[in-house]
Scaffold this active site. Structure first.
Site, short mmCIF file in Angstrom:
data_model
loop_
_atom_site.label_atom_id
_atom_site.label_comp_id
_atom_site.label_asym_id
_atom_site.label_seq_id
_atom_site.Cartn_x
_atom_site.Cartn_y
_atom_site.Cartn_z
N CYS A 125 88.26 71.81 11.94
CA CYS A 125 89.15 70.72 12.33
C CYS A 125 89.39 69.77 11.14
O CYS A 125 90.02 70.16 10.18
CB CYS A 125 88.59 70.01 13.55
SG CYS A 125 89.82 69.02 14.38
N TYR A 126 88.86 68.56 11.14
CA TYR A 126 88.99 67.68 9.97
C TYR A 126 88.49 68.40 8.73
O TYR A 126 89.05 68.27 7.65
CB TYR A 126 88.20 66.38 10.21
CG TYR A 126 88.30 65.41 9.05
CD1 TYR A 126 89.31 64.46 9.01
CD2 TYR A 126 87.39 65.45 7.99
CE1 TYR A 126 89.42 63.58 7.94
CE2 TYR A 126 87.49 64.58 6.92
CZ TYR A 126 88.50 63.64 6.90
OH TYR A 126 88.61 62.78 5.84
N HIS B 107 87.29 73.85 17.51
CA HIS B 107 85.85 73.62 17.47
C HIS B 107 85.08 74.81 18.05
O HIS B 107 84.95 74.92 19.27
CB HIS B 107 85.49 72.35 18.26
CG HIS B 107 85.95 71.10 17.59
ND1 HIS B 107 85.14 70.39 16.73
CD2 HIS B 107 87.14 70.45 17.62
CE1 HIS B 107 85.81 69.34 16.28
NE2 HIS B 107 87.03 69.36 16.81
N GLY C 140 86.00 65.37 12.40
CA GLY C 140 85.84 63.92 12.22
C GLY C 140 87.06 63.19 12.73
O GLY C 140 88.14 63.79 12.88
N LYS D 171 64.55 68.47 21.07
CA LYS D 171 63.57 68.39 22.15
C LYS D 171 63.11 69.78 22.65
O LYS D 171 61.92 70.02 22.83
CB LYS D 171 64.19 67.60 23.32
CG LYS D 171 63.25 67.36 24.47
CD LYS D 171 62.46 66.11 24.25
CE LYS D 171 61.40 65.91 25.30
NZ LYS D 171 60.61 64.71 25.00
N ASP E 7 56.13 64.87 23.18
CA ASP E 7 56.34 64.76 21.74
C ASP E 7 55.06 64.35 20.99
O ASP E 7 54.66 65.00 20.03
CB ASP E 7 57.45 63.75 21.42
CG ASP E 7 58.75 64.10 22.11
OD1 ASP E 7 58.88 65.27 22.54
OD2 ASP E 7 59.61 63.22 22.24
N GLU F 229 81.96 75.24 18.10
CA GLU F 229 80.62 74.86 18.56
C GLU F 229 80.56 74.44 20.01
O GLU F 229 79.49 74.36 20.58
CB GLU F 229 80.04 73.73 17.67
CG GLU F 229 80.81 72.43 17.67
CD GLU F 229 81.97 72.44 16.68
OE1 GLU F 229 82.38 73.53 16.23
OE2 GLU F 229 82.49 71.35 16.38
#
Ligand code: XMP
Length: 524
Positions: free
Chosen positions: A85-86, A181, A58, A380, A238, A183
């Site tokens: 991190c944060y 991070h 964050g 998606k 969709d 990710e």
């Protein structure tokens, strides 16, 4: 909330990359949800019953008074927690460690942005299994503040030149906290860390599309009971997947309304009607309102005015037909997960902008309808996977996106039937060329725009005075930014020749080489 699967809770502290955490976990067949820290109360935790928790990064500083925090009950759940991190800093401070505001330079714990290399300390850590094969591991750092003193019970398991507490853990409680991070793409082995973490937490990887489909069908039956549902079909992936899924759940209690504004591509309306009505046997109202739309658009050339007219008519027409379906209680929408995440916003504004045209927002309340949104939990590419699971044809699932206002925004200037007809034919030839050369799946979107100008040409012995058109093809990940596609000259030459020979009304073909930004993908 569904409780059929093991669930992981991601508490969002506002990082730009929180959604990527969810992506990595979904790739590991782990069901997770992102919730902003403000919404995560003690009672929320009791209801959600996560099997593990991740604190996102964050932009705030934990040393600031009033900075975002999780409820203290999260540490009492007895489940593994991973802070990023944060998230690391907030965990350390909550549990009795210390965090210092960032220094921009100097050794021993400073602000750090970009690539860094972590090396292990002596003892191994389960979540780092498979790391350090070459002695060190590349990670991506992005932090101003840093932990300066560990909370009781924590030890260091990895360090980087500027982060003496790059990887920390309290193994008794299964609390893990990393400064970087895992990710992002720039932490190449980050997925392994997540995999180790979720295995340690006991996730079995039961989030498969087949299981999701069965669950979703149960949920729709439970929600709808014996009532009727209306679904607006656009021909896009969709709404189509939503319709087929709902039909599988409740059969003829579903009626689809397909608003045909006369601005679709060649054969598109017929394909939609035959697929849904004939192939799937779904009750379908084909509202062919070409006359209405083209009539209202007559003489209009301003792009925003075109969009507004189409958007308003679309809602009017949809409502008119929906009203004909007696006793409908529900409206189905193909809303996706990225549209519903309430991201933490520090600028005050919403961080997600929903495209206006196909969002029949406001209608449900006006018509007294409740919403059925069976794709709310999916990204998606997961919707595409679900479509495959439901047996929708690959040619349909892999189709390029098509804008709600349709060909209207590919026809700059005034829209006429003649121009639309020429445009449809040219577009069909262009897409055929792309498919024949095996390029369709490499391209995010490809289409022709017919230009509001006639130019002089010569064909045979005669002079021609016909329309010019522009070919557009872009690569993109999300439509927010895009690059023009670098076709071979030979391909462009062959395509131009085919269009001019096969499409009466066009005598000049250009290729649009504008990226986004500064251009947009569509011409209007
Ligand atoms: P632009 O032209 O803004 O387009 O670069 C980005 C992506 O959005 C699509 N697009 C729309 N989709 N309703 C939609 O459903 C619209 O009004 C609309 N306008 C643009 C466009 O095709 C591209 O994929």
């Amino acid at each position: 909330m569904t409780h059929h699967h093991d669930r992981l809770l991601i508490i969002d502290f506002g990082s730009q990359v929180t959604q990527l955490i969810a992506r990595r976990l979904r790739e590991l067949s782990v069901y997770c949800e992102i919730h902003p820290y403000q919404n995560v109360s003690e009672s929320f935790l009791e209801e959600f019953r996560p099997k593990a928790v991740i604190f996102s990064g964050g932009p705030d500083s934990v040393v600031r008074e009033g900075a975002p925090r999780p409820p203290s009950a999260v540490y009492e759940l007895g489940v593994p927690i991973l802070g990023i991190c944060y998230g690391q800093q907030v965990m350390m401070q909550d549990l009795g460690g210390k965090v210092e505001g960032g220094k921009i330079s100097g050794g021993g714990g400073t602000a750090e942005f970009g690539r860094a290399f972590v090396t292990p300390t002596s003892s191994p850590l389960p979540i780092l299994k498979g790391w350090f094969a070459s002695g060190k591991e590349q990670v991506w750092m992005s932090h101003g503040d840093h932990v300066s003193e560990l909370a009781p019970g924590f030890e260091v398991f990895g360090v980087s030149p500027n982060a003496p507490f790059a990887v920390t853990a309290d193994q008794n409680r299964n609390f893990f906290a990393v400064q970087f991070h895992p990710e992002v793409h720039h932490t190449p082995n980050g997925k392994t860390l997540y995999e180790n973490f979720v295995r340690l937490a006991g996730f079995t990887g039961d989030w498969t599309m087949g299981a999701y489909k069965d669950d979703a069908i149960d949920k729709i039956r439970e929600q709808v009971g014996d009532k009727k549902v209306i679904c607006g079909l656009s021909g896009g992936v969709d709404s189509s997947v939503a319709a087929v899924l709902i039909h599988e759940a409740i059969g003829d209690q579903l009626t689809c309304v397909f608003v045909d504004h006369g601005l679709l591509r060649q054969n598109e309306a017929d394909e939609v009607v035959s697929m849904f009505r004939d192939h799937y046997n779904i009750p379908l109202i084909h509202a062919d309102e070409t006359e209405l739309f083209l009539g209202e658009l007559d003489g209009v050339s301003d792009p925003e005015t075109k969009r507004k007219i189409i958007g308003k008519l679309f809602i009017d027409v949809f409502q008119k037909h929906a009203n004909e379906i007696e006793g409908a209680d529900f409206l189905a929408q193909g809303t996706l997960y990225p549209d519903v995440i309430e991201s933490v916003s520090f600028s005050g504004g919403p961080s997600v902008t929903i495209k206006s045209h196909h969002n029949v927002g406001g209608l449900p309340e006006k018509m007294g309808l409740k919403l059925v949104e069976p794709l709310r939990e999916l990204f998606k590419d997961e919707v595409r996977e679900l479509g495959r699971e439901l047996g929708l044809p690959e040619s349909f699932i892999g189709r390029h996106p098509f804008p709600g206002p349709g060909l209207a925004i590919r026809c700059p200037g005034e829209i006429t039937r003649e121009k639309l007809e020429i445009l449809r034919k040219a577009d069909a030839v262009y897409i055929d060329q792309i498919r024949k050369h095996g390029l369709y799946d490499e391209i995010w979107q490809a289409f022709v725009a017919i230009l509001p100008v006639r130019t002089v040409g010569v064909m045979g012995d005669g002079r021609t005075y016909d329309y010019a058109c522009a070919l557009r093809a872009v690569t993109s990940v999300d439509g927010m930014t895009a690059d023009y596609y670098p076709f071979e000259h030979e391909f462009l030459g062959e395509t131009a020749t085919r269009i001019i020979n096969e499409v009466q009304g066009i005598n000049r073909v250009t290729y649009d080489i504008t990226s986004k930004p500064p251009g947009t993908i569509e011409w209007e």
